[in-house]
Design an enzyme around this catalytic site. Structure first.
Site, PDB file in Angstrom:
ATOM      1  N   SER A 247       0.836  -1.200   0.000  1.00 30.36           N
ATOM      2  CA  SER A 247       0.000   0.000   0.000  1.00 30.36           C
ATOM      3  C   SER A 247       0.877   1.259   0.000  1.00 30.36           C
ATOM      4  O   SER A 247       1.670   1.438  -0.922  1.00 30.36           O
ATOM      5  CB  SER A 247      -0.959  -0.051   1.200  1.00 30.36           C
ATOM      6  OG  SER A 247      -2.039   0.833   1.029  1.00 30.36           O
ATOM      7  N   ASP A 362      -9.095  -5.214  -5.526  1.00 31.14           N
ATOM      8  CA  ASP A 362      -8.640  -4.115  -4.673  1.00 31.14           C
ATOM      9  C   ASP A 362      -9.391  -2.833  -5.030  1.00 31.14           C
ATOM     10  O   ASP A 362      -9.338  -2.372  -6.162  1.00 31.14           O
ATOM     11  CB  ASP A 362      -7.135  -3.923  -4.902  1.00 31.14           C
ATOM     12  CG  ASP A 362      -6.495  -2.973  -3.901  1.00 31.14           C
ATOM     13  OD1 ASP A 362      -7.218  -2.171  -3.277  1.00 31.14           O
ATOM     14  OD2 ASP A 362      -5.260  -3.022  -3.769  1.00 31.14           O
ATOM     15  N   HIS A 394      -7.271  -5.896  -1.375  1.00 31.72           N
ATOM     16  CA  HIS A 394      -6.123  -5.044  -1.052  1.00 31.72           C
ATOM     17  C   HIS A 394      -5.158  -5.722  -0.077  1.00 31.72           C
ATOM     18  O   HIS A 394      -3.969  -5.410  -0.053  1.00 31.72           O
ATOM     19  CB  HIS A 394      -6.626  -3.725  -0.457  1.00 31.72           C
ATOM     20  CG  HIS A 394      -5.562  -2.705  -0.232  1.00 31.72           C
ATOM     21  ND1 HIS A 394      -4.828  -2.151  -1.262  1.00 31.72           N
ATOM     22  CD2 HIS A 394      -5.092  -2.132   0.910  1.00 31.72           C
ATOM     23  CE1 HIS A 394      -3.971  -1.273  -0.770  1.00 31.72           C
ATOM     24  NE2 HIS A 394      -4.096  -1.256   0.548  1.00 31.72           N
TER      25      HIS A 394
END
Length: 430
Positions: A247, A362, A394
């Site tokens: 991320s 995601d 995600h």
């Protein structure tokens, strides 16, 4: 009011917790009976709630966990599932529907290792990254030497996403980084993970410090220190130390690689390459559309967010712009720092090998726009590999249908194929 049933009390309990979540401590405390108002005044309620919730990250979901009747007392428990912890709010009601007892109970979720983990193949050592005020604790997962393998192991440093993450990158009952560390160590790869300084030193981050903080202080400094610590570990091959970012950690991984050119390579998991403000707006738009149609309040919030995004993009943006005028209350200093280090530009001069991974479900990082940009920028490079996993979200956990924040509250594990993909890629550097 003595006729209140549990349905009424559940509604009162959820209203009380909602007021805490909205920081309306006076309205929440107004529901206490006289004895509670003396024993647990508003100031104490605020202090106790903030002590538990500030390090817990964003709220994922909230709902009644259970009800009970004991010795004439009626009890309602409401579970708040945050990113890093679950907190149970246990309320005792009197016959008038007033709150006569309150317990705030952090809920620990037991970790169940995935099947691909073999705990007999590695050991863990507690370490400290950095020195002085901002030092953070971490865990080094080291494979055990076998009779046919006494060579030093490759090493991977894990770098978290945004927010005050712990070393396991705990989100609800899921521990993404523990899955990665134990899964990779089971395949003969050393892994270092650590608590973010925004978690370990949460109380030190005053409003003044936060207003001047950039991703450098939040992520990069400790990542560089962790890489150096990994290189100094005797069991690790110092020439084969890689950095894995997830991320936000993935988004800034090229910037970390630019500063430490001795890294052996980068593993990018769900990294956005576009401006942060664009992904924030995209996420809110997606979440508000899940129900099919937006409420008037949601529409107004989106319009307000669009104004804030435009403010970030204004060439005249300065550090003096108040954070309340910008998306998520993030400071202008933070946005300006990101603007001055565009990933696309960094990639032009970065020759490190890279493995770029993306979940197809995601909603936080777009598998079309973001992953496609990585591909477009790097597809001509022979030392860059790409892999998209259609059914993963995600967190790189498998699921079906549209991904939602609620699924983060369901226990799962990083998909085994991801572990296999990473370990196979690392073998290229033996």
């Amino acid at each position: 009011m003595s006729s209140l049933n549990f349905e009424n009390l559940k509604a009162l309990a959820e209203r009380f917790v909602s007021q805490l979540l909205q920081k309306n401590y006076d309205r929440a405390a107004s529901q206490f009976d006289d004895q509670m108002k003396t024993a647990f005044p508003e100031s104490e309620l605020k202090k106790s709630w903030q002590r538990l919730t500030l390090p817990a990250g964003d709220l994922i979901q909230m709902g009644v966990l259970q009800t009970a009747e004991m010795e004439g007392h009626r009890i309602v428990s409401v579970r708040c599932q945050f990113e890093l912890a679950a907190i149970d709010v246990q309320l005792v009601f009197n016959n008038q529907g007033q709150i006569s007892g309150l317990s705030l109970i952090p809920s620990k979720t037991e970790y169940h290792p995935p099947e691909y983990v073999d705990t007999s193949t590695f050991r863990e050592v507690e370490v400290t990254i950095g020195k002085g005020k901002w030092a953070v604790p971490g865990t080094l997962t080291i494979p055990n030497n076998s009779s046919d393998n006494t060579e030093p192991f490759p090493g991977v440093v894990l770098v978290h996403g945004s927010g005050p993450n712990d070393r396991d990158e705990t989100i609800g009952p899921n521990k993404i980084f523990r899955d990665l560390a134990w899964g990779l160590a089971s395949k003969g790869i050393g892994v270092l993970r650590y608590d973010k300084r925004t978690l370990k030193h949460a109380s030190e981050f005053t409003e003044d410090i936060v207003s001047k903080m950039t991703v450098k202080e939040e992520v990069i400094e400790d990542a560089l220190l962790a890489v150096n610590l990994m290189r100094e570990t005797p069991e690790i091959d110092s020439s084969r130390v890689f950095l894995l970012g997830h991320s936000l950690g993935a988004s800034v991984a090229p910037r970390i690689g630019e500063q430490d050119t001795d890294l052996a390579g980068l593993i990018i998991m769900a990294g956005t390459i576009r401006p942060l403000e664009d992904t924030i707006l995209e996420q809110f738009t997606y979440l508000y559309s899940l129900a099919g149609s937006m409420t008037d309040e949601q529409k107004a919030t989106l319009e307000s967010l669009k104004v804030k995004v435009a403010r970030v993009k204004d060439p005249e943006l300065s550090e003096g712009v108040p954070s309340k005028e910008l998306p998520l209350g993030i400071s202008a200093t933070y946005f300006l720092d990101l603007r001055s280090h565009p990933t696309k530009e960094i990639l032009k001069n970065l020759s490190l090998p890279m493995l770029i991974l993306q979940g197809g479900r995601d909603y936080q990082v777009s598998p079309t726009q973001d992953f496609q940009v990585w591909e477009n920028e790097l597809k001509s490079r022979k030392n860059v590999s790409f892999h998209i996993f259609p059914s993963l979200n995600h967190l790189f956990i498998e699921g079906k249908g549209k991904s939602t924040p609620q699924e983060y509250g369901v226990e799962g594990h990083v998909n085994e194929e991801v572990i296999e993909d990473i370990s196979q890629w690392l073998k290229k550097f033996e």
